[in-house]
Design a protein around this motif. Sequence first.
Motif, mmCIF file in Angstrom:
data_model
loop_
_atom_site.group_PDB
_atom_site.id
_atom_site.type_symbol
_atom_site.label_atom_id
_atom_site.label_comp_id
_atom_site.label_asym_id
_atom_site.label_seq_id
_atom_site.Cartn_x
_atom_site.Cartn_y
_atom_site.Cartn_z
ATOM 1 N N HIS A 142 22.760 77.801 57.405
ATOM 2 C CA HIS A 142 21.931 78.261 58.530
ATOM 3 C C HIS A 142 22.854 78.835 59.594
ATOM 4 C CE1 HIS A 142 18.436 78.114 61.177
ATOM 5 N NE2 HIS A 142 19.001 77.256 62.010
ATOM 6 N N THR A 143 22.989 80.167 59.696
ATOM 7 C CA THR A 143 22.312 81.213 58.957
ATOM 8 C C THR A 143 22.888 81.353 57.546
ATOM 9 O OG1 THR A 143 23.895 82.939 59.668
ATOM 10 C CG2 THR A 143 22.059 82.528 61.110
ATOM 11 N N VAL A 144 22.133 82.036 56.673
ATOM 12 C CA VAL A 144 22.626 82.256 55.315
ATOM 13 C C VAL A 144 23.315 83.615 55.257
ATOM 14 C CG1 VAL A 144 22.048 82.289 52.872
ATOM 15 C CG2 VAL A 144 20.567 81.043 54.464
ATOM 16 N N THR A 145 24.613 83.596 55.001
ATOM 17 C CA THR A 145 25.381 84.845 54.981
ATOM 18 C C THR A 145 24.803 85.818 53.956
ATOM 19 O OG1 THR A 145 27.310 83.527 55.486
ATOM 20 C CG2 THR A 145 27.710 85.766 54.774
ATOM 21 N N LYS A 146 24.621 85.326 52.734
ATOM 22 C CA LYS A 146 24.171 86.236 51.666
ATOM 23 C C LYS A 146 22.689 86.604 51.800
ATOM 24 C CE LYS A 146 25.452 87.046 46.918
ATOM 25 N NZ LYS A 146 26.407 88.122 47.039
ATOM 26 N N GLY A 147 22.012 85.938 52.700
ATOM 27 C CA GLY A 147 20.617 86.301 52.997
ATOM 28 C C GLY A 147 20.542 87.324 54.123
ATOM 29 N N GLY A 148 21.672 87.955 54.459
ATOM 30 C CA GLY A 148 21.672 88.931 55.557
ATOM 31 C C GLY A 148 21.553 88.238 56.905
ATOM 32 N N GLY A 149 22.118 87.019 56.987
ATOM 33 C CA GLY A 149 22.062 86.279 58.254
ATOM 34 C C GLY A 149 20.698 85.651 58.496
ATOM 35 N N SER A 150 19.990 85.325 57.403
ATOM 36 C CA SER A 150 18.648 84.732 57.532
ATOM 37 C C SER A 150 18.727 83.303 58.070
ATOM 38 C CB SER A 150 17.954 84.715 56.168
ATOM 39 O OG SER A 150 18.774 84.033 55.248
ATOM 40 N N ALA A 268 22.543 98.605 61.647
ATOM 41 C CA ALA A 268 21.593 98.778 60.534
ATOM 42 C C ALA A 268 20.844 100.100 60.699
ATOM 43 C CB ALA A 268 20.632 97.595 60.482
ATOM 44 N N ASN A 269 20.473 100.424 61.941
ATOM 45 C CA ASN A 269 19.726 101.670 62.186
ATOM 46 C C ASN A 269 20.513 102.913 61.784
ATOM 47 O OD1 ASN A 269 17.598 100.272 63.175
ATOM 48 N ND2 ASN A 269 18.163 100.494 65.337
ATOM 49 N N ILE A 270 21.839 102.837 61.957
ATOM 50 C CA ILE A 270 22.679 103.998 61.628
ATOM 51 C C ILE A 270 22.522 104.388 60.149
ATOM 52 C CG2 ILE A 270 25.112 104.740 61.353
ATOM 53 C CD1 ILE A 270 25.771 103.175 63.879
ATOM 54 N N PHE A 271 22.264 103.372 59.309
ATOM 55 C CA PHE A 271 22.221 103.650 57.862
ATOM 56 C C PHE A 271 20.826 104.025 57.357
ATOM 57 C CE2 PHE A 271 26.087 101.266 58.473
ATOM 58 C CZ PHE A 271 26.978 101.989 57.684
ATOM 59 N N GLU A 272 19.827 103.922 58.226
ATOM 60 C CA GLU A 272 18.433 104.164 57.813
ATOM 61 C C GLU A 272 18.251 105.470 57.043
ATOM 62 O OE1 GLU A 272 15.007 102.657 59.385
ATOM 63 O OE2 GLU A 272 16.266 101.126 58.405
ATOM 64 N N ASP A 273 18.893 106.557 57.560
ATOM 65 C CA ASP A 273 18.625 107.870 56.941
ATOM 66 C C ASP A 273 19.715 108.311 55.971
ATOM 67 O OD1 ASP A 273 20.660 108.262 58.681
ATOM 68 O OD2 ASP A 273 19.815 110.007 59.699
ATOM 69 N N LYS A 274 20.581 107.389 55.584
ATOM 70 C CA LYS A 274 21.658 107.806 54.669
ATOM 71 C C LYS A 274 21.133 107.803 53.232
ATOM 72 C CE LYS A 274 24.863 107.825 57.941
ATOM 73 N NZ LYS A 274 24.028 108.417 58.986
ATOM 74 N N GLY A 275 21.385 108.913 52.527
ATOM 75 C CA GLY A 275 20.841 109.074 51.182
ATOM 76 C C GLY A 275 21.363 108.054 50.187
ATOM 77 N N TYR A 276 22.575 107.520 50.421
ATOM 78 C CA TYR A 276 23.176 106.608 49.432
ATOM 79 C C TYR A 276 22.736 105.152 49.609
ATOM 80 C CZ TYR A 276 26.451 106.237 53.378
ATOM 81 O OH TYR A 276 26.994 106.079 54.631
ATOM 82 N N ILE A 277 21.864 104.898 50.586
ATOM 83 C CA ILE A 277 21.423 103.517 50.833
ATOM 84 C C ILE A 277 20.068 103.263 50.156
ATOM 85 C CG2 ILE A 277 20.700 101.877 52.643
ATOM 86 C CD1 ILE A 277 23.648 102.458 52.846
ATOM 87 N N ASP A 278 20.021 102.229 49.318
ATOM 88 C CA ASP A 278 18.750 101.845 48.673
ATOM 89 C C ASP A 278 17.975 100.847 49.519
ATOM 90 O OD1 ASP A 278 18.837 103.397 46.506
ATOM 91 O OD2 ASP A 278 19.407 101.831 45.062
ATOM 92 N N ASN A 279 18.718 99.960 50.181
ATOM 93 C CA ASN A 279 18.041 98.909 50.967
ATOM 94 C C ASN A 279 18.981 98.363 52.042
ATOM 95 O OD1 ASN A 279 15.804 97.105 51.456
ATOM 96 N ND2 ASN A 279 17.113 95.482 50.646
ATOM 97 N N ILE A 280 18.388 97.949 53.156
ATOM 98 C CA ILE A 280 19.185 97.325 54.220
ATOM 99 C C ILE A 280 18.611 95.936 54.459
ATOM 100 C CG2 ILE A 280 19.906 97.463 56.639
ATOM 101 C CD1 ILE A 280 19.421 100.514 56.448
ATOM 102 N N LEU A 281 19.471 94.921 54.310
ATOM 103 C CA LEU A 281 19.032 93.546 54.537
ATOM 104 C C LEU A 281 19.688 93.034 55.817
ATOM 105 C CD1 LEU A 281 17.596 90.991 53.404
ATOM 106 C CD2 LEU A 281 19.694 90.505 52.139
ATOM 107 N N ALA A 282 18.866 92.764 56.817
ATOM 108 C CA ALA A 282 19.411 92.282 58.093
ATOM 109 C C ALA A 282 18.327 91.439 58.761
ATOM 110 C CB ALA A 282 19.796 93.455 58.982
ATOM 111 N N ALA A 283 18.647 90.164 58.977
ATOM 112 C CA ALA A 283 17.631 89.238 59.491
ATOM 113 C C ALA A 283 17.645 89.130 61.009
ATOM 114 C CB ALA A 283 17.837 87.864 58.865
ATOM 115 N N GLY A 284 18.438 89.977 61.667
ATOM 116 C CA GLY A 284 18.426 89.945 63.133
ATOM 117 C C GLY A 284 19.536 89.118 63.737
#
Length: 341
Positions: A142-150, A268-284
């Motif tokens: 808590h937080t979980v690193t591999k959970g994107g800081g969940s 995280a927002n910087i990567f939103e429009d990058k073509g090479y990104i499939d998913n962004i995991l970020a828990a805040g």
Amino acid sequence: MSKKEMIIDLRNDSVTKPSIGMLEHMMLAKVGDDVLGEDPTVAELEKKVAGIFGHEAALFCPSGTMANQIAININTNPGEEMIVDRNSYIYLYEGGSTAFNSQVSMRSLEGDHGRMSPLDITENINPVDITYNRTTMIALEHTVTKGGGSLYDIDSMKQISQIAKENNIKMHLDGARVFNAIVKSGVDPTEIGSCFDTIMVCFSKGLGAPMGAALLGKKGTIARARRLRKVMGGGMRQVGYLAAAAIYALNKNIKRLDIDHKRANELANIFEDKGYIDNILAAGTNIVILSIDPKVSIHELLRDWNAKGIKALPYGKNEIRLVTHMDFNDDMLLKLRDSLV
Ligand SMILES: Cc1ncc(COP(=O)(O)O)c(C=O)c1O
């Protein structure tokens, strides 16, 4: 430093260097031989950090791994089993030390971004029967690193703690980033503290100290932990200088974690429009995990970033992890925005 020379290190929040204020505080520390129980600054740190979580005592340890491993050894016996999430640090990244040090098996559950549900835990507690190895410990992160800081919500944590009590199972918290969780959720640390028999907290992650962790628990537990730390070669002498860094970190660097969380969000927002990104995991909190299109080579991408002064680590086959921290500032965020295509 010019923007060109700026190195942006997002590999981990453990990369920070002590600030001038922290170094000054360290130099003024009163110290003694801590193996002989004579270091007043270590004693002050241990009392302070135990008090934050409402625990009776604490032990200053060289690393989070050592504090986790001492907790496992104390909470279990050889041949028993502990329940962990399959994405937890203890399960994945402590180099096999649970088997090596404690001869304990780990039952790994598939949680939600590293968070196990009370139901799933209940269903995975072994019956008390000679056929089975006994379940004697549950470890949450808590937080979980591999959970994107969940982070766990406090109600689930309390439910899991209740289940553990009913089944005579010890609860341990890997709280390497528990202060990120506290700042994000606003939950009082003593509420978290009441759910666990032992807690590990790190000073060298988001809090910015050069090293160290603490193991918290009841007085008797920590007395046993103190002996185990010595057995593992973790007895330290005039270590008050480093305890002073941890005290400074607890006093000055908890509230500011909110800034790291905001910057992680912007990152995280910087990567939103990058073509090479499939998913962004970020828990805040302070961790962002980028899933990269499998057609793109992660290693080439990281090499390209590295040439631009941006350091990050591969995190699994198609993932890159970015971690914000005290030494990552708004100028770096801007440079990142400008230099990444
Ligand atoms: C969640 C978690 N637990 C434990 C540890 C171990 O801490 P240390 O590197 O001090 O051994 C880490 C280190 O990164 C971590 O991220």
